[in-house]
Design a protein around this motif. Sequence first.
Motif, short mmCIF file in Angstrom:
data_model
loop_
_atom_site.label_atom_id
_atom_site.label_comp_id
_atom_site.label_asym_id
_atom_site.label_seq_id
_atom_site.Cartn_x
_atom_site.Cartn_y
_atom_site.Cartn_z
N UNK A 209 6.61 6.53 -6.93
CA UNK A 209 7.95 7.31 -6.90
C UNK A 209 8.31 6.28 -5.16
N UNK A 210 8.92 5.60 -4.47
CA UNK A 210 9.03 5.53 -3.24
C UNK A 210 10.47 5.83 -3.15
N UNK A 211 10.59 6.62 -2.13
CA UNK A 211 11.90 7.68 -1.09
C UNK A 211 12.06 7.66 -0.27
N UNK A 212 12.84 7.99 0.25
CA UNK A 212 13.13 8.56 1.64
C UNK A 212 12.27 9.45 1.83
N UNK A 213 11.58 10.25 3.31
CA UNK A 213 10.92 11.31 3.20
C UNK A 213 11.62 12.37 4.06
N UNK A 214 12.17 13.43 3.77
CA UNK A 214 12.90 14.29 5.46
C UNK A 214 12.06 14.42 6.49
N UNK A 215 13.16 15.03 6.97
CA UNK A 215 11.64 14.49 8.96
C UNK A 215 12.18 16.07 8.79
N UNK A 216 11.95 16.33 10.31
CA UNK A 216 11.97 17.81 10.59
C UNK A 216 13.88 18.02 10.90
N UNK A 217 14.21 17.07 11.49
CA UNK A 217 15.46 16.87 11.69
C UNK A 217 16.83 16.96 10.54
N UNK A 218 16.30 16.26 9.91
CA UNK A 218 16.79 16.29 8.61
C UNK A 218 16.15 17.01 7.06
N UNK A 219 16.17 18.05 6.94
CA UNK A 219 15.60 18.49 5.34
C UNK A 219 16.52 17.71 3.99
N UNK B 243 17.55 14.92 2.23
CA UNK B 243 17.02 13.43 2.60
C UNK B 243 18.10 12.97 1.62
N UNK B 244 18.59 14.03 0.20
CA UNK B 244 19.20 13.24 -0.54
C UNK B 244 21.35 13.23 0.06
N UNK B 245 21.14 13.70 1.24
CA UNK B 245 22.53 13.93 1.87
C UNK B 245 22.97 12.71 3.23
N UNK B 246 21.61 12.69 3.29
CA UNK B 246 21.75 12.12 4.43
C UNK B 246 21.29 10.55 4.89
N UNK B 247 21.79 9.93 5.37
CA UNK B 247 22.51 8.93 5.31
C UNK B 247 21.53 8.25 5.94
N UNK B 248 20.86 9.15 7.14
CA UNK B 248 20.41 8.10 8.52
C UNK B 248 19.27 7.01 8.08
N UNK B 249 18.15 6.80 8.45
CA UNK B 249 16.85 6.41 8.34
C UNK B 249 16.34 7.13 7.93
N UNK B 250 14.90 6.96 8.02
CA UNK B 250 13.87 8.23 7.09
C UNK B 250 11.88 7.74 6.99
N UNK B 251 11.37 7.80 6.63
CA UNK B 251 9.85 6.52 6.44
C UNK B 251 10.10 7.24 5.08
N UNK B 252 9.25 5.93 4.56
CA UNK B 252 9.31 6.11 3.23
C UNK B 252 8.54 7.45 2.44
N UNK C 235 4.59 1.62 5.01
CA UNK C 235 5.49 0.81 5.87
C UNK C 235 6.59 -0.24 4.99
N UNK C 236 8.12 -0.22 5.14
CA UNK C 236 8.70 -1.15 4.98
C UNK C 236 9.36 -1.80 5.98
N UNK C 237 9.80 -3.18 5.49
CA UNK C 237 11.18 -3.94 6.24
C UNK C 237 10.66 -4.48 5.59
#
Length: 138
Positions: free
Chosen positions: A74-84, A86-95, A116-118
Amino acid sequence: MNRWGSALVRFGDLSRPQELLGQMAVDAVYTPAERLRSNAGRTLQHWAGRLAGKYAVLRLLDLPATAELLGQVEVLPRPTPACRQSTACLDGHPPAVQLSGSLRARARSGERIRISLSHTDGHALAVAVSAARLPEDD
């Protein structure tokens, strides 16, 4: 286990996620959370990026790319300290990668698989490595 794995998925002339998979079913390859996240106003490049990540992880683990095994990565965005949220946030998050089923035991103890994805306008590239756990992994 390899030291790293990589994958390239071409999507430039395609229009639907099913076209990325050939004979494999979307429901078998992508988890419910991945399908929900990719359907939420995202483009085909998001589907292709997740697929490239899954392929890269399986290459890291020296395993064939079957629908069953792809579905256990499963590849999903990882929440960052700035945004916990991630399901509601549309900012980029590391996978982040989560393994399930028979793949869970394949990862080395004390290590975490990172990807890392590009993207370009027609290709998605992923690199997967196995690395020591970091404090933010817990």
